[in-house]
Design a protein around this motif. Structure first.
Motif, PDB file in Angstrom:
ATOM      1  N   MET B   1      45.616 -96.538 -29.934  1.00  0.00           N
ATOM      2  CA  MET B   1      45.352 -96.702 -31.375  1.00  0.00           C
ATOM      3  C   MET B   1      45.008 -95.349 -32.014  1.00  0.00           C
ATOM      4  O   MET B   1      44.313 -94.529 -31.434  1.00  0.00           O
ATOM      5  N   GLU B   2      45.505 -95.149 -33.213  1.00  0.00           N
ATOM      6  CA  GLU B   2      45.203 -93.922 -33.954  1.00  0.00           C
ATOM      7  C   GLU B   2      43.699 -93.858 -34.220  1.00  0.00           C
ATOM      8  O   GLU B   2      43.049 -94.874 -34.375  1.00  0.00           O
ATOM      9  N   ILE B   4      40.220 -93.199 -36.249  1.00  0.00           N
ATOM     10  CA  ILE B   4      39.676 -93.068 -37.608  1.00  0.00           C
ATOM     11  C   ILE B   4      38.421 -92.195 -37.585  1.00  0.00           C
ATOM     12  O   ILE B   4      37.726 -92.062 -38.568  1.00  0.00           O
ATOM     13  N   GLN B 143      40.785-105.665 -28.636  1.00  0.00           N
ATOM     14  CA  GLN B 143      41.051-105.164 -29.987  1.00  0.00           C
ATOM     15  C   GLN B 143      40.579-103.711 -30.148  1.00  0.00           C
ATOM     16  O   GLN B 143      41.199-102.928 -30.868  1.00  0.00           O
ATOM     17  N   PHE B 144      39.467-103.379 -29.487  1.00  0.00           N
ATOM     18  CA  PHE B 144      38.922-102.029 -29.601  1.00  0.00           C
ATOM     19  C   PHE B 144      39.313-101.153 -28.410  1.00  0.00           C
ATOM     20  O   PHE B 144      38.836-100.028 -28.289  1.00  0.00           O
TER      21      PHE B 144
END
Lengths: 294, 294, 294, 294
Positions: B1-2, B4, B143-144
């Motif tokens: 995941m990118e 943030i 999800q994380f």
């Protein structure tokens, strides 16, 4: 002494406090009873406990053009509404301020807070009597022009001295008692004379640290917040229905004595808050818990 | 995941946590030690417990031009300062984020709060592992992008399963554990592996309502304020050193379920506050109480 | 009147308040100065503002065996430490309680709170004088045995009456002034006579609702929290350095008059908190902000 | 993604929100209307603003055996009750969750808080759309499986881009909008499309520090408490009806960046509280103020 009281606007209202099993139509029945008889409602708050299926209500209305004479209101309400819904109710009139006695020991902060509000006319109350097991605060009573009775208590004379206190309360026509950091435990017998009519301040966030020396206990446990709790007195120590609580943040820097200093502010404010709510007839007790209307 | 994460400014500092019997000259000795060796102090806080005669201190300084190489600091400090004053100390380096495991059961609010802060780069930490006695929150871990280990616990298999958990913590090189509404009591043996390194959130204002179902107990008692408490876990249930507490006002209107709703917000905020203070190395434990520096 | 004061334990300490540009070695230099001369430190707190590069410190030590005579301490500290680090400092002695005047108008709650603490011996202070632009609270002054001066102010006589007040403050050797809901704006000239020595209570959460009638403004705006702010008075109205603030939750049910009732409790507590911190010499003012030590 | 939502108990209720000029008999008329038609009331709260002579009410009742079909309730209520008392009312049904869009910029804490509650099934709502003027939080939307629309805004393209946003809201059948630290000021035209249907979080204790950089302003002013405010958006910046506020104590130790850190917790909790109250249909707006029922 010259009065510093603000000019007081006389209210001529009646206040009804109600609880009963919850059923359809109670609220409508009560408001209709008042509306039909020209009782202009100036305050109404109600609460339904859905779990226990209980209905609580406080309603206040103007008596000026109310069709039912004040001495008949209780009877009419009983007959026309209360009996139908199995309502328990209390009726009060705003123009008859209750009479309050203050019990103290050696600490003055709660007493001063009460007497300052009384002197300034903040509360609708009469305070004719202060009782103490010590003589220390007699000068404060004198300063505010209030009778002070010294009733020292020992293990041996407790029963007898409490009889003396009860007689004083009777003589002074006292309606309710405020224990303003009074460092004696009242006997069951004494408490039963004034059910839900004795307000105590406990210097902890109950049920934590009930009993003696709560600030020492809080410090030893290392809590990060301390509190104070005002409650009605019941025979079980520090276990009566809670009226109000407040808290203050503390840290590792605090000592027992700084907890005491910070706690005093909580105690006096939250005791006076309880007295105010009691005077406003905004507290209903049921099942050792309180409904405190806004 | 990118990612943030905000761009992270690398700090190159050392942190020293100290406690010892209070004596004249400790503060001067520590600050001289740093000044003499070109350690630019960017944070210093100290506390003296006058009753227990104990001295606590946290000091953080820049390593860039510090004269003592980092691997020698502990030795030099021990020889030149600590031994003289009977100081117990912990030395940390800001560029080595600790590794944390989260234990959960079925409730997600604390876990989400932790993972949100982690994802946003709020904390200097690595979270490589989530352990749960239920499978329910596996999707959140996924999800994380964090490993999720399902370790169901029964009365019968508890000792064995805890061994499995301890092995996982070892494999993942975990430095400390956060119990994010983990509904299992850890055994004494487990706790002893991570002294002052397991942070729990209890959903009451301790010491009130320790143990199971505190919101039910709070509702039954009729309190006017509820709370949440984060603390280090010790063998005695809900009795470890308190790190942080927070409270919320409630009233007679609240039900057990509304207490749970309001309590969730307290729980997640005050657990994350404790994790933050732990990560910042701002907590010293002594005598079952905490010093939490600002 | 008989005293209800607790027996007071005389402290024989000196207090040094310091601010200066932040540099290496200040803390060590100050603590060495005290240690070398046998000054047993009983309190030390320091703060570094990293953005403004300023150093603040409060240190209190016992004078009993201190090697430097008290009348020489300032000189020695100036020569040996302060000049080296460009330190601005204030030196106080705990055995010389400051003298305070209270200015009031018609509201009594803050005055009573102050006099209750004074009477109970909570504060190390002398209060010989109350000044008011109204006569209403004269009975309160009399009740507590304190001189009361009625100095009515009109637009026309303001300059002249303030001269009279300044003369009274001089005659009574007043060190600092507390405006306890005093409803007059002091002139710039008056304020300049007592820089950081006039404490005011404003009945809002500053900077919201500065100026007149803040409770009306808060009600009109529909805020959900009200506040009170104690601050040092500067020539600009309600814009001086803030010492303490407190807040209370309100709701749509509140009226302007219930805000006033709830606000009174905030006002008196937070004004007295500011007076306490001032008396403890725990406040440093710099750049229109305060450092308030714990 | 697998769901972690708790099993949701479907409520089949109607909610009526009312305001009108205060008159005798409204409360009785409304409760009679429901009782007569077998609407079992499960929640009733009412408020009378005595100063403005306005009556506010929220009532919720079960539809299971209600005698009036749901599509006829509004008509019947209008005819039989509302017209008689000049009542303005809103009727909602609990089984139809509203659809919400979230607007964000670069900060993730409020968005995570909202999505965590949504994922856990805390709220009765659908969140099909996130709009942002930056791409940064696209991964968060993706992580939670929600559509993300990047609509960058410049001075030049603002009118045009807002049209695009309005079209998106229409396409997604959005009922209300939550600005979760969205750093763009909406145009008057945009706001007028969603009256009392856009909820914003402002990172100060309004009306203090409206506008840009409130934490910098709070730090510069030297306040001792910071706050956050959720409110409905109106054309005037940060001046809409306040829904909820919360505060945190700070001190001279805090920097702008520690205020930001502490403020984030206030912001997310108080924004989510406003969303919850909005979803529960517990907010009535009148005269730029809110009635927020318990």
């Amino acid at each position: 002494m010259e009065s510093i009281k603000s000019v007081h606007i006389e209210k001529n209202t009646a206040i009804l406090l109600i609880h009963c099993p919850d059923q359809q139509g109670i609220l409508a029945a009560v408001t209709e009873f008042l509306n039909r008889n020209k009782g202009n409602i100036i305050y109404l708050d109600q609460h339904v406990d859905r779990e226990e299926k209980l209905f609580y209500m406080r309603v206040e209305w103007e008596l000026d053009v109310f069709a039912i004479p004040r001495e008949k209101i209780a009877e009419y309400f009983e007959t026309l509404v209360a009996s139908r819904f199995h309502i328990t109710f209390w009726l009060h009139f705003s123009d008859k301020p209750p009479r309050m006695a203050v019990f103290v020991s050696k600490l003055s902060h709660c007493l001063f807070d009460i007497l300052a509000r009384y002197t300034a006319g903040e509360w609708d109350v009469e305070i004719p009597l202060i009782i103490s097991n010590h003589e220390k605060l007699a000068p404060v009573a004198q300063q505010f022009g209030i009778d002070f009775e010294h009733v020292p208590i020992t293990k041996e004379n407790k029963a007898e001295q409490e009889q003396k206190e009860l007689q004083l309360l009777k003589d002074y026509k006292i309606d309710f008692v405020v224990l303003a950091r009074y460092m004696q435990v009242l006997s069951d017998d004494f408490v039963k004379h004034y059910p839900n009519k004795i307000i105590n301040i406990h210097h902890s966030f109950l049920p934590a640290f009930a009993g003696a020396k709560p600030y020492h206990a809080a410090h030893a446990r290392g809590v990060k917040i301390i509190g104070a709790t005002s409650h009605y007195v019941t025979p079980e120590l520090d276990a009566g229905p809670i009226i109000a609580q407040d808290v203050a943040r503390i840290s590792h820097i605090d000592t027992v004595s700084s907890l005491m200093r910070k706690g005093r502010d909580l105690e006096k404010i939250i005791l006076s808050e309880a007295v105010y709510k009691h005077l406003e007839r905004k507290i209903l007790v049921y099942n050792n818990r309180t409904v405190v209307f806004n």
